[in-house]
Design a protein around this motif. Structure first.
Motif, PDB file in Angstrom:
ATOM      1  N   ASP A 112      -3.729   0.871  -3.311  1.00  0.00           N
ATOM      2  CA  ASP A 112      -3.397  -0.641  -3.261  1.00  0.00           C
ATOM      3  C   ASP A 112      -2.193  -0.542  -4.524  1.00  0.00           C
ATOM      4  OD1 ASP A 112      -2.994  -3.302  -4.364  1.00  0.00           O
ATOM      5  OD2 ASP A 112      -5.114  -3.606  -3.973  1.00  0.00           O
TER       6      ASP A 112
ATOM      7  N   TYR B  95       0.980  -1.200   0.000  1.00  0.00           N
ATOM      8  CA  TYR B  95       0.096  -0.073  -0.058  1.00  0.00           C
ATOM      9  C   TYR B  95       0.844   1.138   0.070  1.00  0.00           C
ATOM     10  CZ  TYR B  95      -3.673  -3.426   1.651  1.00  0.00           C
ATOM     11  OH  TYR B  95      -4.250  -4.529   1.594  1.00  0.00           O
TER      12      TYR B  95
ATOM     13  N   VAL C 237      -5.630   5.626   0.849  1.00  0.00           N
ATOM     14  CA  VAL C 237      -4.750   4.179   1.016  1.00  0.00           C
ATOM     15  C   VAL C 237      -4.876   3.782  -0.576  1.00  0.00           C
ATOM     16  CG1 VAL C 237      -4.430   2.001   1.813  1.00  0.00           C
ATOM     17  CG2 VAL C 237      -4.932   4.084   3.257  1.00  0.00           C
TER      18      VAL C 237
END
Length: 365
Positions: free
Chosen positions: A196, A176, A194
């Protein structure tokens, strides 16, 4: 055989023994290669510090308005974000010359690299280039994060998001990127994002007021993300975010120091610069306001003590891989404070360039 010749042979044998001991000692080899790279935002160079002597041993010249800095895991390249040209500059680790300037989508701030060295993530602040209502100058509608592939040395994606991005951190497992949407938007974005890294897409967001800037990330024993330490500069403190539950579990204001004159810190914040030691035992937090480095135990986040600094304007820090020493950039006095983490004492100050800002550890090839 003369006595002089025998002496020379004996000295050569001793030198061979010493060289053999040096070449077979991983710790010694690592120490010989380790350097601290110190950017200077108001200058045009990067200072190279030898932590064995705490002396400047070189400079990388001809770079204007450096903001972020990181290095390839093997030390073969140094990467910097250059605000003057809106580029990510690639510097060869041996020649110390720029080999490529990668165009970015906007004004770059902090950068970070994945543990495998394959991707670099660049924080993009808002660009104040909208002249549609001139003479009023407006910001473009979005900042975001640029994704750089280090094999092709190309920008492969821009992840747009509300608000300008000032700080970001790749998590220790590389899965992340934690993003603080905290640069220049009106009204403020007031959010943490956040990303990915497998998909290079937004995974989730969390409202935070103020947006985190800067941040540090701790890990669990299995390497997964444990906590995010989100600096709250306007309150001279930080918040603790549990990554699994996505909740703020603690808010801490740095205690004042008796007898210490407070420093007129200027923008953007009274507290700027935060780091988790590589051994995961200690959280280090700068205070521009108090010209100090604060220490908290991990994982319980208990106050341990504070190191008052001879330099002023503590604005960033980096920690050596052995978790023994912190280097704090003092932007108001143009020097770095060297702090022993065990004793919580400043042990040296190193003159560098004008307005020293971000710094990092580099393993020189």
């Amino acid at each position: 055989m003369s006595s002089r010749h025998m002496f020379r042979l004996g000295m050569a044998a001793l030198a061979g023994i010493a060289l053999g001991a040096l070449s077979t000692s991983p710790g010694a080899a690592q120490s010989a290669k380790m350097r601290i790279l110190q950017t200077n935002f108001a200058g045009d160079s990067i200072h190279i510090i030898d932590p064995a002597t705490n002396k400047v041993v070189g400079q990388i010249m001809g770079i204007e308005a450096v903001h972020g800095i990181t290095a390839a895991p093997d030390g073969s390249r140094i990467y910097i974000s250059e605000e003057a040209d809106n580029t990510l500059d690639v510097i060869d680790g041996k020649t110390l010359r720029i080999t490529k300037k990668i165009p970015l989508s906007g004004n770059p701030n902090l950068i970070d690299i994945t543990p495998d060295g394959k991707r670099i993530y660049v924080a993009i602040a808002l660009s104040w280039t909208d002249l549609s209502q001139f003479p009023q100058v407006k910001a473009q509608p979005s900042g975001g994060v640029d994704v750089i592939d280090t094999t092709s040395l190309q920008k492969i994606k821009t992840i747009a998001m509300p608000g300008g991005v000032h700080d970001l951190n790749v998590t220790p497992d590389g899965k992340y990127v934690i993003v603080g949407n905290a640069r220049g938007s009106k009204p403020p974005a007031a959010v943490m994002t956040v990303v990915d890294t497998a998909k290079n897409e937004i995974a989730w967001t969390m409202p935070m007021n103020p947006s985190p800037s800067p941040m540090a990330v701790s890990k669990n024993p299995d390497g997964s993300t444990r906590s995010i330490f989100a600096q709250n500069g306007r309150e001279n403190g930080f918040q603790v975010v549990d990554f699994a539950t996505r909740k703020i579990t603690n808010s801490i204001k740095l205690p004042d120091i008796t007898g210490q004159d407070q420093n007129p810190f200027g923008p953007p914040a009274g507290s700027h610069g935060i780091a988790v030691t590589p051994d995961q035992k200690t959280l280090l937090v700068n205070s521009r306001l108090n010209s100090a480095l604060y220490f908290y135990s991990l994982p319980d986040v208990k106050f341990l003590g504070v190191a008052t600094l001879g330099g002023k304007g503590a604005g960033w820090l980096t920690v050596t891989p052995d978790s023994k020493t912190a280097y704090v950039a003092n932007e108001h006095t143009n020097n770095d404070s060297v702090v022993d983490i065990k004793t919580m004492k400043e042990t040296a100050r190193i003159p560098v360039g004008f307005a020293p800002a971000r710094n990092t550890v580099w393993m020189q090839p």
